[in-house]
Design a protein around this motif. Sequence first.
Motif, short mmCIF file in Angstrom:
data_model
loop_
_atom_site.label_atom_id
_atom_site.label_comp_id
_atom_site.label_asym_id
_atom_site.label_seq_id
_atom_site.Cartn_x
_atom_site.Cartn_y
_atom_site.Cartn_z
N ILE A 1 0.39 5.82 0.17
CA ILE A 1 -0.30 6.74 -0.04
C ILE A 1 0.40 7.84 -0.34
O ILE A 1 1.20 8.07 0.48
N LYS B 1 -0.49 14.41 -4.16
CA LYS B 1 -0.01 14.56 -5.74
C LYS B 1 1.06 15.51 -5.86
O LYS B 1 1.23 16.39 -5.01
N SER C 1 -4.48 6.92 -8.87
CA SER C 1 -4.96 6.03 -7.96
C SER C 1 -5.46 4.80 -8.50
O SER C 1 -6.46 4.58 -9.05
N ARG D 1 -1.44 -1.12 -3.97
CA ARG D 1 -2.66 -0.23 -3.94
C ARG D 1 -2.15 1.13 -3.79
O ARG D 1 -1.70 1.46 -2.61
N LEU D 2 -2.10 2.20 -4.88
CA LEU D 2 -1.75 3.51 -4.68
C LEU D 2 -2.97 4.38 -4.38
O LEU D 2 -4.08 4.25 -4.94
N THR D 3 -2.82 5.19 -3.55
CA THR D 3 -3.75 6.39 -3.22
C THR D 3 -3.12 7.63 -3.31
O THR D 3 -2.05 7.80 -2.50
N VAL D 4 -3.66 8.39 -4.38
CA VAL D 4 -3.05 9.89 -4.34
C VAL D 4 -3.98 11.08 -3.80
O VAL D 4 -5.25 11.01 -4.43
N THR D 5 -3.40 11.65 -2.86
CA THR D 5 -4.38 12.69 -2.32
C THR D 5 -3.94 14.07 -2.83
O THR D 5 -2.94 14.25 -3.19
N TYR E 1 0.76 -1.00 -0.11
CA TYR E 1 0.08 0.10 0.05
C TYR E 1 0.78 1.33 0.13
O TYR E 1 2.04 1.23 0.53
#
Lengths: 115, 112
Positions: free
Chosen positions: A12, A15, A87, A111-115, A10
């Motif tokens: 996070i 941007k 994401s 799993r990439l999450t871009v905030t 994972y």
Amino acid sequence: EAEVAQSPRYKITEKSQAVAFWCDPISGHATLYWYRQILGQGPELLVQFQDESVVDDSQLPKDRFSAERLKGVDSTLKIQPAELGDSAMYLCASSRQGDGFYEQYFGPGTRLTVT
Amino acid sequence: GQQVMQIPQYQHVQEGEDFTTYCNSSTTLSNIQWYKQRPGGHPVFLIQLVKSGEVKKQKRLTFQFGEAKKNSSLHITATQTTDVGTYFCAGIPGGSNYKLTFGKGTLLTVNP
């Protein structure tokens, strides 16, 4: 049973930051693939390596994505700068050869999450 | 561009009912591979079909490749809760450079 290893599992990030994913294929597999999978969709090929050479990167957004497999073994996929639309799940897979007739073994993904 | 289409997108069944997912292409496919992805997991290879009209079975799963090599189906008899997941077909469309193209998958849920 041999498996494809990926790390991290994972990630996070904000941007505009840079991210990197690592993949170690099954020993002896000449072909390595990086896929992007958006929730509810099938895997989309980003780049395919045969040994250390890129054989298909037609769907790789080359302005921000890069991939390498310097010694023909493990591989790194980099995104710089990351955007919100990046994401997704990034899957690495390997196969004995890359002619499309060999089964592909997938890693657990990042799993990439871009905030 | 060349695409591999799958229907239905979702299927919910009662345990014990049968399930079928269909894969279609506008061009001839050199092969069809089927993968299963459990919730939260990664795709796992199930089988490959290469010959026109080929039928293969794995216990309760039956895979078919159409005579024209433009379609395929996966049929599960008497579903169990362990069958839950997304089933993807993938094939090499005619004229491509051996790039395996995945369908969007069919999500199967099973009510016990």
